[in-house]
Enzyme design. Structure first.
Site, PDB file in Angstrom:
ATOM      1  CB  ILE A   1      -3.188  -3.081  -1.647  1.00  0.00           C
ATOM      2  CG1 ILE A   1      -2.526  -2.502  -3.305  1.00  0.00           C
ATOM      3  CG2 ILE A   1      -4.747  -2.807  -1.495  1.00  0.00           C
ATOM      4  CD1 ILE A   1      -3.345  -3.171  -4.539  1.00  0.00           C
TER       5      ILE A   1
ATOM      6  CG  ASN B   1      -7.320 -11.346  -3.776  1.00  0.00           C
ATOM      7  OD1 ASN B   1      -7.767 -10.889  -4.574  1.00  0.00           O
ATOM      8  ND2 ASN B   1      -5.944 -11.417  -3.416  1.00  0.00           N
TER       9      ASN B   1
ATOM     10  CG  HIS C   1      -7.940 -14.891  -6.220  1.00  0.00           C
ATOM     11  ND1 HIS C   1      -7.004 -14.562  -5.608  1.00  0.00           N
ATOM     12  CD2 HIS C   1      -8.300 -16.056  -5.613  1.00  0.00           C
ATOM     13  CE1 HIS C   1      -6.926 -15.197  -4.472  1.00  0.00           C
ATOM     14  NE2 HIS C   1      -7.548 -16.291  -4.500  1.00  0.00           N
TER      15      HIS C   1
ATOM     16  CG  ASP D   1      -6.310 -10.790 -11.036  1.00  0.00           C
ATOM     17  OD1 ASP D   1      -5.434 -10.955  -9.911  1.00  0.00           O
ATOM     18  OD2 ASP D   1      -6.660 -11.750 -11.565  1.00  0.00           O
TER      19      ASP D   1
ATOM     20  NE  ARG E   1      10.331  12.580 -11.113  1.00  0.00           N
ATOM     21  CZ  ARG E   1      11.607  12.912 -10.470  1.00  0.00           C
ATOM     22  NH1 ARG E   1      12.128  14.032 -10.496  1.00  0.00           N
ATOM     23  NH2 ARG E   1      12.219  11.819 -10.095  1.00  0.00           N
TER      24      ARG E   1
ATOM     25  CE1 TYR F   1      12.768  12.894 -13.503  1.00  0.00           C
ATOM     26  CE2 TYR F   1      12.314  13.933 -15.683  1.00  0.00           C
ATOM     27  CZ  TYR F   1      12.205  14.033 -14.238  1.00  0.00           C
ATOM     28  OH  TYR F   1      11.877  15.111 -13.693  1.00  0.00           O
TER      29      TYR F   1
ATOM     30  CD  GLU G   1      -0.658  -7.800  -0.845  1.00  0.00           C
ATOM     31  OE1 GLU G   1      -0.890  -8.188   0.247  1.00  0.00           O
ATOM     32  OE2 GLU G   1      -0.343  -8.926  -1.722  1.00  0.00           O
TER      33      GLU G   1
END
Length: 750
Positions: free
Chosen positions: A622, A629, A634, A638, A653, A655, A664
């Site tokens: 990110i 933050n 915080h 979160d 997908r 799998y 992050e």
């Protein structure tokens, strides 16, 4: 003159319809009692039947004059009230009243007739509920209906000059119909009662152990009960219509006919013993009780006989009347004790077995001649009197003797009388069977059965006995408490009805193996269905009891409730699953934690390496997350991490798998995906994150985030490993950061 003939013709038709319909109704409902106890359905059906009768009577009216017609529909309402009760009367009334409007149209006469029918019906229904005899109810219903009908007639007839004549004819016709209806319903009720009595007596005849036979004076059989087949081998159909004397032993026919003639004279019930011929050409001894039934003119209508098989008794009697020589041989060599007494109950002769049973030697026997009785023979006097007075021909009793050494000896004594000499015309023979050991075994068996009963009834686990077909015939209270059924309810069902559907097939297969002898017993964990529908887990143990011929008799079942254990096991599995999930899942984002991701990633990497498959990974971070933050706290950070992770997972997908690499930073494994495909997937993820809105402060504020993505793919070259793959993705991600963030890069990008 012509009107009178026409009226009589109409009256005849109405009366014929009334009586015929009543008789038909009586025949249809002959199995029902015409009182308040009959079922509601029957009352409705009677109401419909009498409603139809009233409708038919309305259609076939009685013409008094050219302008005046009457009918007997009200009589059908009264008959409905008498035979069917208030509900039938009301239902018949409704059908008749509304048919009057529909069939004759809505006019003054129809409306008045409609309400007259309703009033009469309600009055009839009320009278039907009164505690009166049927005759009194009929009278009250008749008077009430006549009052209402006559009032309506006076209102409807415009020509008052013809009123009296019309009312007279109406009363005459109505009284005739009521009288016929009363006696017809009385006949129906009587016939109904007779029919039920006939069924009752037929049922008694069919269920007696003795055979019931009825024949005409000439000997033609007109009825015989089913027991005759067991007695003679002939079926009912084979005997009915044939001559009774055809089946009697030829030497007994004359004596039986004499007994019949004597019975005709005395009019008493006579009893005869004779032989009848069976279907297999054998003869059996029977005892026949005969009663002559006469008609009103005192002529013989039929003879009713009760026939009892006494073959066993006759055989015993014949055996007891064998020759003296044979009796002596049996007497001397019999293993049973035999005693011969005179008419003063004094012992004339006793065989060695008798004295040995009491503990005496042969020498002592010679000194005991003339003794009256030993201890245990106290009932001999009573038995002799019964035999002497023909109260029985063969008496059996159980006596307890005290032997020479004061030991207790149980014996079964069979006593009978035999003809003797002129000096001593009657002798009594006692055949004495030592049953001391049998009594001892019976006592042990009784004690064993009592121990079993106590153990069975007092067991804390459910126990049951079931027939081979699975139907219970005994169950203890613990099983009833376990399943919620009473003992009576449980004995009317089989095991399949209370077994969970998914367990039936397995249990049936085990029972079949048990019955075939493949297994001696089995233990099974299964689910039962409680009476209230809840599921009960139990351990079922089934074994089988065989008879002396090794034929299965019944099943013994023991059922232990393990519902709490199963619940505990289920809770333990849930706790285990939860613990495993906590050990492998990142608690904040729900993605795999780093350790779990690496374990699964190692498996996928080995598969790709082994099978030469494509595989790619994406490393996502990110952008400016520290600023989020620092700016919003915080808690919002979160939330941003959770939303970001969910967005990434949603783009994968089934799998593919996602793990939190740290802080992050997230890593996505894409099995069997080329580098070009991975770049496209990463780009879709980037756009999804860019369009992601993160709301907080109860949706009053929101922020947007972006992320940088690095893509690397498995290279099918020597020296390729997991660390290199992740390292290349990490470099590509930082290259995206350095190029301004919010973009997708590979290591090869400039």
């Amino acid at each position: 003159m012509g009107e009178g003939v026409l009226m009589l013709h109409d009256l005849f038709i109405n009366v014929t319809i009334l009586i015929s319909f009543l008789l038909i109704i009586g025949q249809i409902f002959k199995n029902n009692s015409f009182d308040h106890r009959q079922a509601l359905k029957v009352q409705f059906l009677l109401g419909i039947a009498f409603g139809l009768l009233g409708i038919i009577l309305m259609m076939f009216t009685i013409r008094i004059t050219d302008n005046i017609i009457i009918d007997l529909r009200n009589i059908s309402i009264i008959c409905a009230g008498i035979l069917g009760g208030p509900i039938s009367a009301v239902f018949a009334t409704i059908l008749i009243a509304f048919f009057r409007l529909i069939y004759f149209g809505i006019n003054t006469a129809s409306i008045i007739a409609h309400f007259v029918a309703l009033i009469i019906g309600l009055g009839t229904a009320y009278i039907a509920t009164m505690k009166l005899s049927r005759r009194n109810k009929f009278i009250f219903m008749f008077l009430f209906s006549m009052l209402i009908s006559s009032t309506a007639l006076r209102y409807l007839i415009e020509n008052k000059n013809g009123l009296e004549e019309t009312v007279f004819f109406y009363w005459a016709v109505y009284i005739l119909g009521i009288v016929l209806g009363y006696y017809t319903t009385k006949y129906i009720i009587s016939a109904n009662s007779n029919y039920k009595n006939m069924l009752y007596y037929r049922m008694m005849a069919d269920n007696l152990s003795d055979t019931i036979l009825t024949y005409k004076a000439g000997g033609k059989i007109i009825f015989v009960s089913p027991q005759v087949e067991q007695l003679s081998g002939y079926t009912q159909e084979e005997l009915v219509g044939t001559s009774f004397y055809k089946y009697i032993y030829h030497e007994d026919i004359e004596s039986l006919k004499k007994a019949f003639l004597n019975n005709v004279k005395t009019k008493d019930i006579s009893t005869q013993v004779f032989r009848i011929k069976c279907k297999d050409d054998k003869y059996v001894w029977v005892e026949l009780s005969m009663k002559v039934m006469r008609s009103n003119d005192n002529s013989i209508e039929q003879i009713i006989c009760v026939i009892r098989d006494i073959s066993a008794r006759k055989e015993i009697e014949n055996e007891l009347r064998i020759s003296n020589a044979r009796f002596k041989a049996i007497f001397d060599n019999a293993g049973l004790g035999i005693v011969v007494r005179d008419n003063n109950e004094k012992i004339i002769e006793a065989n060695t077995a008798y004295f040995h049973m009491l503990g005496y030697s042969k020498d002592e026997i010679n000194h005991l001649s003339g003794i009256n009785r030993f201890k245990g023979d106290e009932e001999i006097v009573d038995i002799f009197n019964k035999l002497y007075n023909d109260e029985c021909t063969l008496c059996k009793s159980e006596n307890c003797y005290i032997g020479k050494n004061n030991e207790r000896i149980c014996a079964e004594v069979t006593s009978t009388l035999i003809p003797g000499t002129e000096h001593d015309p009657i002798f009594m023979i006692n055949i004495i069977n030592d049953i001391t050991e049998r009594k001892r075994m019976e006592k042990k068996l009784k004690e064993s059965e009592e121990r079993f009963r106590v153990a069975f009834d007092s067991a804390v686990i459910g126990m049951c006995l079931a027939h081979i077909n699975g139907k219970f015939f005994r169950a203890n209270q613990a099983l009833c408490d376990l399943l919620g059924y009473s003992q009576d309810e449980l004995l009317n069902i089989n095991f399949e009805q209370i077994t969970h559907y998914d367990d039936k097939e397995k249990e049936i297969a085990l029972v079949e193996k048990l019955l075939s002898g493949e297994i001696p017993h089995f233990i099974l964990e299964k689910r039962y269905i409680h009476k209230n529908g809840k599921i009960i887990w139990a351990i079922l143990g089934i074994s089988i009891v065989y008879d002396a011929g090794n034929k299965p008799l019944y099943l013994v079942g023991q059922i232990q409730d393990i519902t709490l254990r199963k619940f505990a096991e289920h809770e333990l599995l849930k706790a285990k699953d939860k613990a495993e999930k906590l050990a492998t899942v990142d608690f904040l984002t729900g993605t795999l934690n780093r350790r779990a991701f690496e374990e699964r990633f190692n498996v996928e990497f080995s598969r790709a390496e082994r099978e030469k498959l494509n595989m790619s990974i994406i490393l996502a971070d990110i952008d400016f997350f520290k600023k989020v933050n620092d700016t919003y706290g915080h808690q919002v950070g979160d939330i941003a991490l959770q939303k970001f992770a969910q967005c990434i997972v949603n783009m994968c997908r089934p799998y593919d798998f996602v793990g939190r690499h740290g802080g992050e930073e997230f890593v996505i494994c894409l099995p069997e995906v080329t580098s070009e495909q991975a770049i496209m997937i990463a780009e879709r993820m980037r756009k999804a994150v860019e369009n992601l809105h993160i709301n907080f402060q109860n949706n009053q504020e929101k922020i947007n985030i972006t992320a940088s993505f690095g893509v690397s793919s498995y290279k099918k070259v020597n020296g390729e490993n997991i660390n290199n793959l992740i390292l290349r993705a990490d470099r590509a991600m930082y290259k995206a950061k350095n190029k301004g963030r919010n973009r997708v890069c590979t290591e090869e990008d400039d």
